[in-house]
Scaffold this motif. Sequence first.
Motif, short mmCIF file in Angstrom:
data_model
loop_
_atom_site.label_atom_id
_atom_site.label_comp_id
_atom_site.label_asym_id
_atom_site.label_seq_id
_atom_site.Cartn_x
_atom_site.Cartn_y
_atom_site.Cartn_z
N THR A 1 0.83 -1.19 0.00
CA THR A 1 0.00 0.00 0.00
C THR A 1 0.87 1.24 0.00
OG1 THR A 1 -0.16 0.03 2.38
CG2 THR A 1 -1.92 -1.10 1.18
N SER A 2 0.31 2.30 -0.43
CA SER A 2 1.04 3.56 -0.50
C SER A 2 1.16 4.17 0.88
CB SER A 2 0.28 4.52 -1.42
OG SER A 2 0.80 5.81 -1.32
N PRO A 3 2.37 4.68 1.25
CA PRO A 3 2.52 5.29 2.56
C PRO A 3 1.64 6.53 2.72
CG PRO A 3 4.62 5.36 1.35
CD PRO A 3 3.61 4.66 0.50
N GLN A 4 1.40 7.25 1.62
CA GLN A 4 0.58 8.45 1.70
C GLN A 4 -0.90 8.12 1.85
OE1 GLN A 4 2.57 7.81 -0.97
NE2 GLN A 4 4.26 9.24 -0.75
N ILE A 62 1.65 -8.27 -16.37
CA ILE A 62 2.96 -7.79 -16.84
C ILE A 62 3.44 -6.66 -15.93
CG2 ILE A 62 4.14 -6.58 -18.71
CD1 ILE A 62 2.34 -8.21 -20.65
N GLU A 63 2.54 -5.75 -15.61
CA GLU A 63 2.89 -4.62 -14.74
C GLU A 63 3.24 -5.11 -13.33
OE1 GLU A 63 3.29 -1.44 -15.68
OE2 GLU A 63 2.85 -2.15 -17.70
N ILE A 64 2.53 -6.08 -12.84
CA ILE A 64 2.77 -6.60 -11.49
C ILE A 64 4.19 -7.17 -11.38
CG2 ILE A 64 2.13 -8.43 -9.85
CD1 ILE A 64 -0.80 -7.89 -10.60
N ALA A 65 4.66 -7.76 -12.47
CA ALA A 65 6.00 -8.36 -12.46
C ALA A 65 7.08 -7.31 -12.15
CB ALA A 65 6.29 -9.03 -13.80
N SER A 66 6.80 -6.05 -12.43
CA SER A 66 7.80 -5.01 -12.20
C SER A 66 7.70 -4.36 -10.81
CB SER A 66 7.70 -3.93 -13.28
OG SER A 66 6.46 -3.25 -13.16
N ILE A 67 6.71 -4.78 -10.02
CA ILE A 67 6.56 -4.22 -8.68
C ILE A 67 7.62 -4.86 -7.77
CG2 ILE A 67 5.05 -3.99 -6.66
CD1 ILE A 67 2.66 -4.11 -8.56
N THR A 68 8.39 -4.02 -7.07
CA THR A 68 9.46 -4.54 -6.23
C THR A 68 9.03 -4.73 -4.78
OG1 THR A 68 10.26 -2.28 -5.92
CG2 THR A 68 11.30 -3.58 -7.67
N ASN A 69 8.12 -3.93 -4.29
CA ASN A 69 7.67 -4.05 -2.91
C ASN A 69 6.79 -5.30 -2.76
OD1 ASN A 69 5.95 -3.84 -0.56
ND2 ASN A 69 6.59 -1.69 -0.40
N PRO A 70 7.20 -6.28 -1.92
CA PRO A 70 6.45 -7.53 -1.79
C PRO A 70 5.00 -7.32 -1.34
CG PRO A 70 8.55 -7.68 -0.63
CD PRO A 70 8.40 -6.27 -1.08
N ASN A 71 4.76 -6.38 -0.46
CA ASN A 71 3.39 -6.15 0.01
C ASN A 71 2.51 -5.60 -1.10
OD1 ASN A 71 3.96 -7.06 2.60
ND2 ASN A 71 4.60 -5.03 3.29
#
Length: 179
Positions: A1-4, A62-71
């Motif tokens: 989730t976004s910190p903001q 495809i986009e999810i594959a580039s997400i680095t934050n595990p959560n």
Amino acid sequence: TSPQHPGVIPSYTHKGGKHSMSIQDYYADLDELFGEIKAETKKEKLDELLSEADEIVGQIKIEIASITNPNDKKEALSKTSSYEKKIQAYKRKALLGPQDGADEGPKLSSVDKSKQGLAKLHGAREMLADTEEVGTKVLSDLAVQKEVIKRSTKTMKETNQELSMAQKLANKMSRWWRA
């Protein structure tokens, strides 16, 4: 989730194509598409809309594959999975018709029910044939790709051996000139 904004998946921007889209944009497109799917009564158009929804889910993956934050990745995968289940439910409903009997309208005779069942069976058979055809094409493509990879690997090994031999010769020549 976004910190903001707790509970909100951050916007990840897709750089391919002329415009960029975030995962949130794809989710919004899916929600809009589901509204059209609910209202659609023609099978051909419904199949087209469901196919489009599948393509959007593919882009999201495809986009999810580039997400680095595990959560964030876990949250996006979970949300995408719920969209996939929704698409499957719509596909099932399109193929088999309503399951609860509420949408059937007036009572049908057994002959009409048989005709409806037969039409659904033919639709399922066509879908199965299409799926089998796609599967066969995929297997054929994979076999070709496997052969290309084997040839590339063989060529790479041969080149590596030749480079190794050239390095040895260069070292010997270097020692001879120094002496």
